[in-house]
Design a protein around this motif. Sequence first.
Motif, PDB file in Angstrom:
ATOM      1  N   VAL A 208      52.674  48.470  92.214  1.00 11.28           N
ATOM      2  CA  VAL A 208      51.708  47.706  91.419  1.00 11.28           C
ATOM      3  C   VAL A 208      51.441  48.395  90.087  1.00 11.28           C
ATOM      4  CG1 VAL A 208      49.331  46.856  91.338  1.00 11.28           C
ATOM      5  CG2 VAL A 208      50.666  46.643  93.454  1.00 11.28           C
ATOM      6  N   ALA A 209      51.317  49.726  90.124  1.00 14.12           N
ATOM      7  CA  ALA A 209      51.044  50.473  88.893  1.00 14.12           C
ATOM      8  C   ALA A 209      52.204  50.369  87.914  1.00 14.12           C
ATOM      9  CB  ALA A 209      50.763  51.942  89.232  1.00 14.12           C
TER      10      ALA A 209
ATOM     11  N   VAL B 119      50.389  43.850 100.790  1.00 11.75           N
ATOM     12  CA  VAL B 119      51.078  43.207  99.681  1.00 11.75           C
ATOM     13  C   VAL B 119      50.665  41.745  99.483  1.00 11.75           C
ATOM     14  CG1 VAL B 119      53.358  42.395  98.911  1.00 11.75           C
ATOM     15  CG2 VAL B 119      53.072  44.731  99.765  1.00 11.75           C
ATOM     16  N   MET B 120      50.446  41.013 100.571  1.00  8.58           N
ATOM     17  CA  MET B 120      50.294  39.567 100.457  1.00  8.58           C
ATOM     18  C   MET B 120      49.050  39.109  99.698  1.00  8.58           C
ATOM     19  SD  MET B 120      52.013  38.360 104.065  1.00  8.58           S
ATOM     20  CE  MET B 120      52.323  36.639 103.617  1.00  8.58           C
ATOM     21  N   PRO B 121      47.917  39.794  99.793  1.00  9.07           N
ATOM     22  CA  PRO B 121      46.788  39.360  98.956  1.00  9.07           C
ATOM     23  C   PRO B 121      47.108  39.390  97.465  1.00  9.07           C
ATOM     24  CG  PRO B 121      46.022  40.775 100.723  1.00  9.07           C
ATOM     25  CD  PRO B 121      47.513  40.856 100.755  1.00  9.07           C
ATOM     26  N   GLY B 122      47.803  40.435  97.020  1.00 13.06           N
ATOM     27  CA  GLY B 122      48.202  40.510  95.616  1.00 13.06           C
ATOM     28  C   GLY B 122      49.214  39.444  95.254  1.00 13.06           C
ATOM     29  N   MET B 123      50.130  39.156  96.164  1.00 16.05           N
ATOM     30  CA  MET B 123      51.086  38.067  95.945  1.00 16.05           C
ATOM     31  C   MET B 123      50.362  36.745  95.728  1.00 16.05           C
ATOM     32  SD  MET B 123      54.219  38.347  98.631  1.00 16.05           S
ATOM     33  CE  MET B 123      55.632  39.423  98.373  1.00 16.05           C
ATOM     34  N   ALA B 124      49.364  36.497  96.565  1.00 10.89           N
ATOM     35  CA  ALA B 124      48.611  35.250  96.449  1.00 10.89           C
ATOM     36  C   ALA B 124      47.915  35.156  95.101  1.00 10.89           C
ATOM     37  CB  ALA B 124      47.607  35.142  97.589  1.00 10.89           C
TER      38      ALA B 124
END
Length: 254
Positions: A78-79, A126-131
């Motif tokens: 992410v960074a 990972v999936m919350p950020g993907m959303a």
Amino acid sequence: MFDIRDKVFLITGSSRGIGRAIAERAAEAGARVVISSRKQDACDAVAEGIRANGGQAISQAANVGRKEDLQALVDRTVAEWGGVDALVCNAAVNPHYGPLETIQDGAWDKIMNANVRSNLWLANMVMPGMAERGGGSVIILSSVAGLRGCEGIGAYGISKAADIGLTKTLAVQWGPRNLRVNAICPGVIKTDFAQALWDNPEIAEPSIRATALKRLGEPDDIAGVALFLASPAARYVTGASIVADGGMTVTIPM
């Protein structure tokens, strides 16, 4: 429909075998890839090779049995690149060969933790950020061993069946947020991990005869499936378990 340029791929177990093939082919197609396995030097070597060929890659060692390692891997991704578009859960172990009656508790726990629990951990990281980014693809490497009973690798097969169940549940729970989750079920692929199944001709030949294409698989045979699942071409595919075994599971010996 197959354009994955600039998509961020986070791939576990990608210093060799199927994971490496997925990373290298994704990078060739213009994706940015994160190489991860237990040893940093092995990760660095793959990432350096990708960059030498004009691709984009970073490397971060992580033991999938350690939650803090996986969180550090996600945080680094992410960074560096803002988020993850395609998560490929490829890392797996199999420390036991033989009937279930002989497996030790430690080996059972290691198989389930590395092959199933780590995938749930990564998905939740990972999936919350993907959303938030509007969508994404999660790909879990299962196996044809998860589709049928196994004599020698029964515990491994059970873990891969659990991965199929995890795939379906994640697909249902995250589908409303435009996240797709699919599993790939490879047959016998010529990797170091599966060397015992193909290196000895006496063991390999029955598998070849039982395969419709009359050959064992190569890592690139699985990489193509993964790239498809991560691309817009698969935008209506979720909760699926795609079998890529050369026709092994549909062949009936006569």
